[in-house]
Scaffold this motif. Structure first.
Motif, PDB file in Angstrom:
ATOM      1  N   ASP A  36       0.710  -1.068  -0.066  1.00  0.00           N
ATOM      2  CA  ASP A  36      -0.146  -0.064  -0.190  1.00  0.00           C
ATOM      3  C   ASP A  36       0.786   1.302   0.212  1.00  0.00           C
ATOM      4  O   ASP A  36       0.429   2.145  -0.565  1.00  0.00           O
ATOM      5  CB  ASP A  36      -0.851  -0.021   1.186  1.00  0.00           C
ATOM      6  N   VAL A  37       2.154   1.446   0.735  1.00  0.00           N
ATOM      7  CA  VAL A  37       2.947   2.263   0.838  1.00  0.00           C
ATOM      8  C   VAL A  37       3.427   2.589  -0.597  1.00  0.00           C
ATOM      9  O   VAL A  37       3.560   3.870  -1.160  1.00  0.00           O
ATOM     10  CB  VAL A  37       3.892   2.081   1.731  1.00  0.00           C
ATOM     11  N   LEU A  38       4.043   1.302  -1.188  1.00  0.00           N
ATOM     12  CA  LEU A  38       4.627   1.435  -2.510  1.00  0.00           C
ATOM     13  C   LEU A  38       3.656   1.852  -3.668  1.00  0.00           C
ATOM     14  O   LEU A  38       4.058   2.817  -4.495  1.00  0.00           O
ATOM     15  CB  LEU A  38       5.111   0.142  -2.993  1.00  0.00           C
ATOM     16  N   THR A  39       2.606   1.613  -3.501  1.00  0.00           N
ATOM     17  CA  THR A  39       1.356   2.216  -4.336  1.00  0.00           C
ATOM     18  C   THR A  39       1.285   3.750  -4.099  1.00  0.00           C
ATOM     19  O   THR A  39       1.344   4.321  -5.469  1.00  0.00           O
ATOM     20  CB  THR A  39       0.075   1.468  -4.123  1.00  0.00           C
ATOM     21  N   GLN A  40       1.248   4.134  -3.101  1.00  0.00           N
ATOM     22  CA  GLN A  40       1.419   5.591  -2.866  1.00  0.00           C
ATOM     23  C   GLN A  40       2.414   6.291  -3.368  1.00  0.00           C
ATOM     24  O   GLN A  40       2.429   7.414  -3.982  1.00  0.00           O
ATOM     25  CB  GLN A  40       0.951   5.967  -1.466  1.00  0.00           C
ATOM     26  N   VAL A  41       3.852   5.745  -3.200  1.00  0.00           N
ATOM     27  CA  VAL A  41       4.837   6.066  -3.800  1.00  0.00           C
ATOM     28  C   VAL A  41       4.870   6.203  -5.263  1.00  0.00           C
ATOM     29  O   VAL A  41       5.291   7.415  -5.771  1.00  0.00           O
ATOM     30  CB  VAL A  41       6.274   5.369  -3.319  1.00  0.00           C
ATOM     31  N   SER A  42       4.307   5.123  -5.735  1.00  0.00           N
ATOM     32  CA  SER A  42       4.369   5.309  -7.368  1.00  0.00           C
ATOM     33  C   SER A  42       3.342   6.557  -7.994  1.00  0.00           C
ATOM     34  O   SER A  42       3.808   7.059  -8.846  1.00  0.00           O
ATOM     35  CB  SER A  42       3.719   3.793  -7.572  1.00  0.00           C
ATOM     36  N   ALA A  43       2.259   6.802  -7.162  1.00  0.00           N
ATOM     37  CA  ALA A  43       1.377   7.875  -7.316  1.00  0.00           C
ATOM     38  C   ALA A  43       2.102   9.064  -7.224  1.00  0.00           C
ATOM     39  O   ALA A  43       1.947   9.789  -8.327  1.00  0.00           O
ATOM     40  CB  ALA A  43       0.306   7.579  -6.435  1.00  0.00           C
ATOM     41  N   ALA A  44       2.656   9.208  -6.037  1.00  0.00           N
ATOM     42  CA  ALA A  44       3.510  10.554  -5.900  1.00  0.00           C
ATOM     43  C   ALA A  44       4.611  10.869  -6.986  1.00  0.00           C
ATOM     44  O   ALA A  44       4.846  11.791  -7.404  1.00  0.00           O
ATOM     45  CB  ALA A  44       4.015  10.630  -4.479  1.00  0.00           C
ATOM     46  N   THR A  45       5.351   9.774  -7.178  1.00  0.00           N
ATOM     47  CA  THR A  45       6.396   9.753  -8.411  1.00  0.00           C
ATOM     48  C   THR A  45       5.761  10.220  -9.655  1.00  0.00           C
ATOM     49  O   THR A  45       6.476  11.054 -10.358  1.00  0.00           O
ATOM     50  CB  THR A  45       7.020   8.435  -8.429  1.00  0.00           C
ATOM     51  N   SER A  46       4.530   9.679  -9.964  1.00  0.00           N
ATOM     52  CA  SER A  46       4.057  10.011 -11.292  1.00  0.00           C
ATOM     53  C   SER A  46       3.600  11.226 -11.397  1.00  0.00           C
ATOM     54  O   SER A  46       3.794  11.859 -12.518  1.00  0.00           O
ATOM     55  CB  SER A  46       2.847   8.844 -11.569  1.00  0.00           C
ATOM     56  N   ALA A  47       2.895  11.656 -10.290  1.00  0.00           N
ATOM     57  CA  ALA A  47       2.569  13.047 -10.221  1.00  0.00           C
ATOM     58  C   ALA A  47       3.647  14.147 -10.412  1.00  0.00           C
ATOM     59  O   ALA A  47       3.617  15.117 -10.996  1.00  0.00           O
ATOM     60  CB  ALA A  47       1.938  13.426  -8.901  1.00  0.00           C
ATOM     61  N   LEU A  48       4.835  13.792  -9.717  1.00  0.00           N
ATOM     62  CA  LEU A  48       6.197  14.662  -9.937  1.00  0.00           C
ATOM     63  C   LEU A  48       6.717  14.605 -11.341  1.00  0.00           C
ATOM     64  O   LEU A  48       6.926  15.667 -11.955  1.00  0.00           O
ATOM     65  CB  LEU A  48       7.294  14.138  -8.935  1.00  0.00           C
ATOM     66  N   HIS A  49       6.628  13.568 -11.932  1.00  0.00           N
ATOM     67  CA  HIS A  49       6.812  13.242 -13.310  1.00  0.00           C
ATOM     68  C   HIS A  49       5.922  14.108 -14.395  1.00  0.00           C
ATOM     69  O   HIS A  49       6.514  14.883 -15.098  1.00  0.00           O
ATOM     70  CB  HIS A  49       7.083  11.983 -13.856  1.00  0.00           C
ATOM     71  N   SER A  50       4.771  14.111 -14.213  1.00  0.00           N
ATOM     72  CA  SER A  50       3.799  14.915 -14.806  1.00  0.00           C
ATOM     73  C   SER A  50       4.079  16.218 -14.687  1.00  0.00           C
ATOM     74  O   SER A  50       4.224  17.017 -15.725  1.00  0.00           O
ATOM     75  CB  SER A  50       2.379  14.539 -14.293  1.00  0.00           C
ATOM     76  N   VAL A  51       4.388  16.905 -13.420  1.00  0.00           N
ATOM     77  CA  VAL A  51       4.774  18.140 -13.298  1.00  0.00           C
ATOM     78  C   VAL A  51       6.074  18.635 -14.100  1.00  0.00           C
ATOM     79  O   VAL A  51       6.207  19.492 -14.915  1.00  0.00           O
ATOM     80  CB  VAL A  51       5.032  18.498 -11.808  1.00  0.00           C
ATOM     81  N   ALA A  52       7.091  17.723 -14.022  1.00  0.00           N
ATOM     82  CA  ALA A  52       8.360  18.071 -14.691  1.00  0.00           C
ATOM     83  C   ALA A  52       8.202  18.086 -16.218  1.00  0.00           C
ATOM     84  O   ALA A  52       8.761  18.906 -16.931  1.00  0.00           O
ATOM     85  CB  ALA A  52       9.311  16.790 -14.370  1.00  0.00           C
ATOM     86  N   LEU A  53       7.243  17.089 -16.702  1.00  0.00           N
ATOM     87  CA  LEU A  53       7.024  16.994 -18.132  1.00  0.00           C
ATOM     88  C   LEU A  53       6.458  18.444 -18.654  1.00  0.00           C
ATOM     89  O   LEU A  53       6.695  18.907 -19.786  1.00  0.00           O
ATOM     90  CB  LEU A  53       6.282  15.852 -18.658  1.00  0.00           C
ATOM     91  N   GLY A  54       5.426  18.917 -18.074  1.00  0.00           N
ATOM     92  CA  GLY A  54       4.689  20.055 -18.374  1.00  0.00           C
ATOM     93  C   GLY A  54       5.803  21.247 -18.279  1.00  0.00           C
ATOM     94  O   GLY A  54       5.791  22.164 -19.118  1.00  0.00           O
ATOM     95  N   LEU A  55       6.619  21.322 -17.267  1.00  0.00           N
ATOM     96  CA  LEU A  55       7.618  22.261 -17.266  1.00  0.00           C
ATOM     97  C   LEU A  55       8.622  22.215 -18.372  1.00  0.00           C
ATOM     98  O   LEU A  55       9.047  23.228 -18.797  1.00  0.00           O
ATOM     99  CB  LEU A  55       8.416  22.368 -15.587  1.00  0.00           C
ATOM    100  N   LEU A  56       8.994  21.054 -18.611  1.00  0.00           N
ATOM    101  CA  LEU A  56       9.971  20.996 -19.650  1.00  0.00           C
ATOM    102  C   LEU A  56       9.359  21.330 -21.014  1.00  0.00           C
ATOM    103  O   LEU A  56       9.923  22.049 -21.806  1.00  0.00           O
ATOM    104  CB  LEU A  56      10.317  19.349 -19.619  1.00  0.00           C
ATOM    105  N   GLU A  57       8.354  20.878 -21.310  1.00  0.00           N
ATOM    106  CA  GLU A  57       7.654  21.400 -22.672  1.00  0.00           C
ATOM    107  C   GLU A  57       7.441  22.855 -22.784  1.00  0.00           C
ATOM    108  O   GLU A  57       7.554  23.457 -23.590  1.00  0.00           O
ATOM    109  CB  GLU A  57       5.961  20.746 -22.597  1.00  0.00           C
TER     110      GLU A  57
END
Length: 93
Positions: free
Chosen positions: A37-58
């Motif tokens: 359950d913790v790992l699932t939430q880590v994955s969700a937070a990581t994905s959210a950060l990647h999404s922000v990073a990709l938006g900033l990069l674009e």
């Protein structure tokens, strides 16, 4: 002005949501929540950060790099190198 300036409020909202996710992760660990359950939430937070990073990069590419290329000169090559380095960091993460 930075390329993300017009979307600054959206980025701040998203980052605050991620901050909440991280606090939730801390609580989960403090409460000895099941590992998966913790790992699932880590994955969700990581994905959210990647999404922000990709938006900033674009936005960096379409604003800062495009402007430097239009102006030409050494600044253009520097901005392209800078963007390439940022992409490499994102790919490694």
């Amino acid at each position: 002005m930075h390329g993300y300036a017009r979307d600054k409020d959206d980025y701040l909202r998203r980052l605050r949501r991620i901050e909440g996710q991280i606090r939730g992760l801390q609580r989960m660990v403090e409460e000895d929540t099941y590992c998966i359950d913790v790992l699932t939430q880590v994955s969700a937070a990581t994905s959210a950060l990647h999404s922000v990073a990709l938006g900033l990069l674009e936005q960096h590419l379409s604003h800062c790099v495009a402007q430097a290329v239009a102006e030409g000169g050494d600044a253009a090559a520097g901005k392209v190198r800078e963007a390439s380095d940022a992409i490499a960091r994102l790919v490694r993460s």
